[in-house]
Scaffold this active site. Structure first.
Site, PDB file in Angstrom:
ATOM      1  N   HIS A 105       0.925 -12.844 -12.187  1.00  0.00           N
ATOM      2  CA  HIS A 105       0.220 -13.735 -11.136  1.00  0.00           C
ATOM      3  C   HIS A 105       0.390 -15.081 -11.292  1.00  0.00           C
ATOM      4  O   HIS A 105       0.069 -15.557 -12.272  1.00  0.00           O
ATOM      5  CB  HIS A 105      -1.368 -13.236 -11.201  1.00  0.00           C
ATOM      6  CG  HIS A 105      -1.866 -11.745 -10.810  1.00  0.00           C
ATOM      7  ND1 HIS A 105      -1.686 -11.338  -9.700  1.00  0.00           N
ATOM      8  CD2 HIS A 105      -2.202 -10.900 -11.823  1.00  0.00           C
ATOM      9  CE1 HIS A 105      -2.097 -10.051  -9.867  1.00  0.00           C
ATOM     10  NE2 HIS A 105      -2.375  -9.546 -11.188  1.00  0.00           N
ATOM     11  N   ASP A 142      -1.619  -4.955  -5.819  1.00  0.00           N
ATOM     12  CA  ASP A 142      -2.386  -5.020  -7.040  1.00  0.00           C
ATOM     13  C   ASP A 142      -3.732  -6.074  -6.910  1.00  0.00           C
ATOM     14  O   ASP A 142      -3.451  -7.115  -6.296  1.00  0.00           O
ATOM     15  CB  ASP A 142      -1.456  -5.553  -8.229  1.00  0.00           C
ATOM     16  CG  ASP A 142      -2.139  -5.859  -9.588  1.00  0.00           C
ATOM     17  OD1 ASP A 142      -2.600  -4.760  -9.932  1.00  0.00           O
ATOM     18  OD2 ASP A 142      -2.642  -7.061  -9.771  1.00  0.00           O
ATOM     19  N   HIS A 151      -2.339  -0.262  -8.496  1.00  0.00           N
ATOM     20  CA  HIS A 151      -3.459  -0.377  -9.089  1.00  0.00           C
ATOM     21  C   HIS A 151      -4.292   0.695  -9.089  1.00  0.00           C
ATOM     22  O   HIS A 151      -5.017   0.758  -8.099  1.00  0.00           O
ATOM     23  CB  HIS A 151      -4.071  -1.964  -8.570  1.00  0.00           C
ATOM     24  CG  HIS A 151      -5.240  -2.150  -9.248  1.00  0.00           C
ATOM     25  ND1 HIS A 151      -5.629  -3.274  -9.658  1.00  0.00           N
ATOM     26  CD2 HIS A 151      -6.643  -1.749  -9.396  1.00  0.00           C
ATOM     27  CE1 HIS A 151      -6.710  -3.548 -10.114  1.00  0.00           C
ATOM     28  NE2 HIS A 151      -7.294  -2.389  -9.964  1.00  0.00           N
ATOM     29  N   ASP A 165       0.018  -8.648 -16.915  1.00  0.00           N
ATOM     30  CA  ASP A 165      -0.995  -8.887 -16.089  1.00  0.00           C
ATOM     31  C   ASP A 165      -1.634 -10.435 -16.102  1.00  0.00           C
ATOM     32  O   ASP A 165      -2.751 -10.548 -15.904  1.00  0.00           O
ATOM     33  CB  ASP A 165      -2.126  -7.867 -15.931  1.00  0.00           C
ATOM     34  CG  ASP A 165      -2.913  -7.761 -14.744  1.00  0.00           C
ATOM     35  OD1 ASP A 165      -2.772  -8.657 -13.926  1.00  0.00           O
ATOM     36  OD2 ASP A 165      -3.975  -7.152 -14.682  1.00  0.00           O
ATOM     37  N   PHE A 197     -11.868 -11.843 -12.440  1.00  0.00           N
ATOM     38  CA  PHE A 197     -11.199 -10.884 -13.164  1.00  0.00           C
ATOM     39  C   PHE A 197      -9.895 -11.622 -13.695  1.00  0.00           C
ATOM     40  O   PHE A 197      -9.135 -11.948 -12.865  1.00  0.00           O
ATOM     41  CB  PHE A 197     -10.784  -9.718 -12.647  1.00  0.00           C
ATOM     42  CG  PHE A 197     -11.918  -8.730 -12.305  1.00  0.00           C
ATOM     43  CD1 PHE A 197     -12.439  -7.941 -13.243  1.00  0.00           C
ATOM     44  CD2 PHE A 197     -12.457  -8.614 -11.000  1.00  0.00           C
ATOM     45  CE1 PHE A 197     -13.340  -7.135 -13.109  1.00  0.00           C
ATOM     46  CE2 PHE A 197     -13.502  -7.665 -10.560  1.00  0.00           C
ATOM     47  CZ  PHE A 197     -14.039  -6.932 -11.649  1.00  0.00           C
TER      48      PHE A 197
END
Lengths: 329, 461
Positions: free
Chosen positions: B88, B180, B207, B334, B352
């Site tokens: 990300h 995702d 996901h 991730d 998160f």
């Protein structure tokens, strides 16, 4: 005051975040002091100078009437300056962070933050950020330690020491911070504890948890109430009707039939165990988890719990803020 | 060959004139073909590598061009450059948390030569233009190949399909699609997406989290600890039921499904079954799910709040075993940077995600190689060749032989590092490894013959 504090073998923690911060001796100290505080409560002039010049902030991110006013009265009777701050909007990343909010208040130089928050663990996190003493007045579905202390205090006043007594807790365990604090304090004080709920209202992993911490589980109320072990205290937990939409139980009627303290159940219980006591942390859903007859029965301690709440919170404020520095009365 | 040697800590930003590189004395590791071997003799040979114009040559060190830079790699291990299927980068939209450039620096320092940028930016990568923009920003930085992932559905809303074909036919050549952060929960939408991308060999990275079973407030693993802590959790079955559905859809449509960040023993069981049936499914696991357990949540520190959540030790052992036996194909980070103020909320309210790019190799080496069943060739497989294959990146994860693109990473297996979050290349500090010690660490990263990072410092971009 000096008698009870001198008997403490362990040190009072800096914050009261969880019953797990305490041990049996510390609980005993807090409850003994609460007895003396209750004398203040019964005076005509309810004022002692113990916390004069101290500032206690009641920081309530979640609605509360009884707990907030109980802490406010406790602080005022001990001459602390108590200020209430209430606010929602605690829960989005878009608003001010929780850390910024509490750091702002802490920067004003307060002595204690009495904090309620809808999220579990919030008081733990805040205690790591601020200089003030933090008292957890309920964090999500995690703990409500002063409630457990006042429950123990109230029960002991009526039925004596809790060691060896059988306390049965019934209701929505999953969403109950009262259950989580009480199961810890009751076990510390030597009580036998049985918790009763439908499987859907029991926290995940409670089987392993109960084995580690030594309490019993049941999905069926009546065999517990009529069992050979007897019942010394029955603690009914609030059940929110909205839980039905989450599929936790089918209807309010079915819940009441299975787990409510209905009139017939009360009559049978009192016939079997005349000295039983009935507790409820409030607010009650009369007719759902507890019948009006049970709430108002001679065995009910519900208003005693509220009265004890002030004395117990005075004791907690005293031990955290005044410590061994001076007498309370 | 010049006698200019790279010294530790030297900032490497070779100018256009420097086109060749000599790596001397490294133990060269090829990707193991399939399952864990742990045979150190089979997976290594010590040799010099001469790189000219970004390509591995068959020259000896003495035949190298006279202006070549030399890296003394005695004691180091040379692997194909790492490939991350799941990063990300936060740009566009949250450039305060990460940018394509800062994320590229973190990737280079972490040994990566290619990263796939997830689509959940603001705006979402759901058009050809958005995908090309990310590709271009990545190229402008130039430290790592940034390959955009396209959204499966418009605005990640789970309904209307995103412009899958246009993204694929764009300059960005998007091949991997993912919503995702959210599960493609509607089975009909998932079916149509799989059917639609089959014609061009695309893959959906799912996901796997049934939103009904997980619940809207779920913030951790549902188990004894969540019960004690009073945190709303989500159960393992919310992951495995979606994987089970998706592998059936993959079989039905004849298309490919990739399971992102599998975290549970139940999920692993379903993937193992599906592979035995010959279904086209691949899977990834994160370093944190290989190494950390749900017990980290006991102090309510939001640094450890991640989705899927940290699971109990039984699940950690299951994903380790599955990575070793090939059930799980790849490690993906991730990497999820967050601004400090998005983490400093109550646990349930905090964002998160955790950082991962810079520490992935050290963590995986620690868990799977030093203390586990894998050799370095297995690490090369799960962190380079397998993810490159899943993403269809032809220039990455290649054997280290003449004629191949020089996308490489040198690893010091005895570096002995202590992670310090303040020295991260990421703009964010949500690093769950802060203060942890690791033996192995990335030494030098090479993208098409250019040193992109050395000794923890990235080249200029």
């Amino acid at each position: 005051m000096s008698d009870s504090t001198a008997s403490a073998t362990a040190t009072m923690p800096r914050h009261l975040l969880s019953i797990a911060d305490l041990d049996a001796d510390l609980i005993r100290t807090l409850l003994d002091t609460a007895t003396q505080m209750q004398d203040v409560q019964r005076r005509e002039v309810k004022k002692i100078p113990t916390l004069r010049g101290r500032t206690v902030i009641n920081l309530f991110f979640e609605d509360s009437t009884r707990t907030r006013s109980s802490f406010e009265i406790a602080g005022k009777w001990m001459s602390a300056d108590t200020i209430n701050i209430t606010g929602k909007g605690s829960s989005t990343s878009k608003g001010e962070s929780l850390r910024d909010t509490v750091m702002t208040i802490d920067a004003m130089g307060v002595d204690a933050l009495v904090m309620r928050h809808s999220a579990s663990g919030a008081a733990h996190q805040v205690a790591g950020w601020v200089d003030a003493h933090v008292i957890n007045a309920g964090d999500g579905t995690h703990e409500h330690p002063t409630q457990a202390l006042l429950d123990a205090y109230t029960m002991e006043q009526r039925i004596g020491g809790l060691a060896g007594k059988h306390v049965v807790i019934v209701g929505d365990l999953t969403h109950s911070r009262v259950f989580r604090s009480n199961v810890l304090s009751l076990r510390m004080l030597g009580a036998d504890v049985t918790v009763v709920a439908p499987v859907t209202l029991m926290p995940s992993g409670i089987r392993a948890w109960s084995e580690t911490d030594g309490f019993a589980l049941s999905n069926d109320l009546d065999p517990i109430l009529t069992g050979d072990r007897g019942v010394d205290a029955l603690m009914m937990l609030r059940v929110q009707k909205e839980r039905m939409s989450g599929g936790y139980f089918p209807t309010a009627r079915e819940y009441t039939v299975g787990y409510g303290l209905t009139r017939p159940r009360l009559q049978r219980l009192v016939a079997d165990h005349p000295d039983v006591v009935i507790c409820h942390p409030g607010p009650m859903n009369r007719g759902l988890e507890i019948s009006a007859d049970a709430a108002d029965a001679a065995q009910s301690l519900i208003l005693d719990q509220v009265a004890a709440g002030v004395a117990v919170r005075m004791s907690v404020l005293y031990h955290l803020l005044a410590g061994a520095e001076g007498g309370a009365a | 060959m010049s006698d200019r040697k790279l010294t530790i800590g030297e900032k490497l930003s070779p100018g256009p004139g420097v086109r060749s590189l000599v790596i001397t004395g490294a133990r060269i590791v090829a990707s193991a073909p399939s399952v864990a071997t742990a045979t150190e003799t089979a997976d290594a040979r010590v040799a010099d590598v001469v790189i000219v114009d970004g390509v591995v040559t068959d020259l000896t060190a003495s035949e190298a061009p006279s202006d070549a830079q030399v890296i003394d790699a005695d004691g180091l291990i040379l692997l194909p450059g790492l490939v991350d299927l799941h990063t990300h980068l936060r740009e566009p939209g949250r450039e305060d948390a990460e940018t394509i450039c800062s994320g590229s620096r973190a990737a280079a320092v972490g040994g990566y030569t290619a990263i796939l940028a997830m689509a959940n930016t603001t705006p979402v990568t759901d058009t050809a233009e958005a995908a090309e923009r990310i590709l271009d920003l990545g190229r402008a930085c130039g430290l790592v190949d940034v390959q955009p992932i396209g959204a499966v559905t418009h605005d990640l809303a789970g309904g209307q399909l995103a412009e899958l074909g246009l993204m694929h036919r764009s300059r960005a050549r998007v091949n991997v699609f993912s919503d995702d952060g959210r599960c493609v929960a509607d089975a009909r939408v998932m079916r149509r997406a799989l059917e639609y991308i089959r014609s061009f060999g695309g893959v959906v990275s799912q996901h796997s989290q049934d939103p009904a079973l997980a619940g809207p407030n779920a913030c951790c693993h549902e188990g004894e600890l969540s019960g004690r802590l009073g945190l709303p959790g989500w159960p393992a079955v919310a992951e495995s039921v979606i994987i089970a559905r998706d592998v059936q859809l993959a079989r039905h449509t004849g298309s490919r499904v990739h399971v992102a960040h599998v975290s549970t023993a139940e999920g692993v069981d379903v993937i193992r079954w599906a592979k035995a049936q010959g279904i086209a499914v691949t899977a990834e696991v994160t370093p944190h799910h290989l190494a950390l357990t749900t017990e980290r949540l006991a102090g309510y520190d939001p640094v450890f709040k991640v989705n899927p959540p940290l699971r109990p030790i039984e699940d950690v052992q299951a994903v380790r075993a599955a990575l070793a036996d090939g059930t799980i194909d790849a490690v993906a980070t991730d990497h999820a940077p967050h601004a400090r103020h998005d983490k400093e909320h109550a646990f349930e309210d905090a964002a998160f995600g955790m950082l991962g790019l810079e520490t992935a190799l050290s963590v995986v080496a620690s868990v799977m190689v030093e203390g586990g069943p894998c050799g370095w060739s297995d690490l090369a497989r799960v962190m380079s060749s397998a993810p490159a294959g899943i993403a269809g990146l032809a220039d990455h994860g290649r054997p280290i032989v003449p004629g191949e693109p020089a996308n490489l990473v040198l690893v010091d297996p005895a570096a002995a590092i202590t992670v310090d979050r303040s020295s991260s290349q990421s703009l964010s500090r949500n690093n769950p490894w802060h203060g942890e010690q690791f033996r192995a660490a990335v030494h030098t990263t090479i993208l098409r013959g250019r040193v992109t990072a050395a000794e923890g410092a990235p080249a200029a971009c």
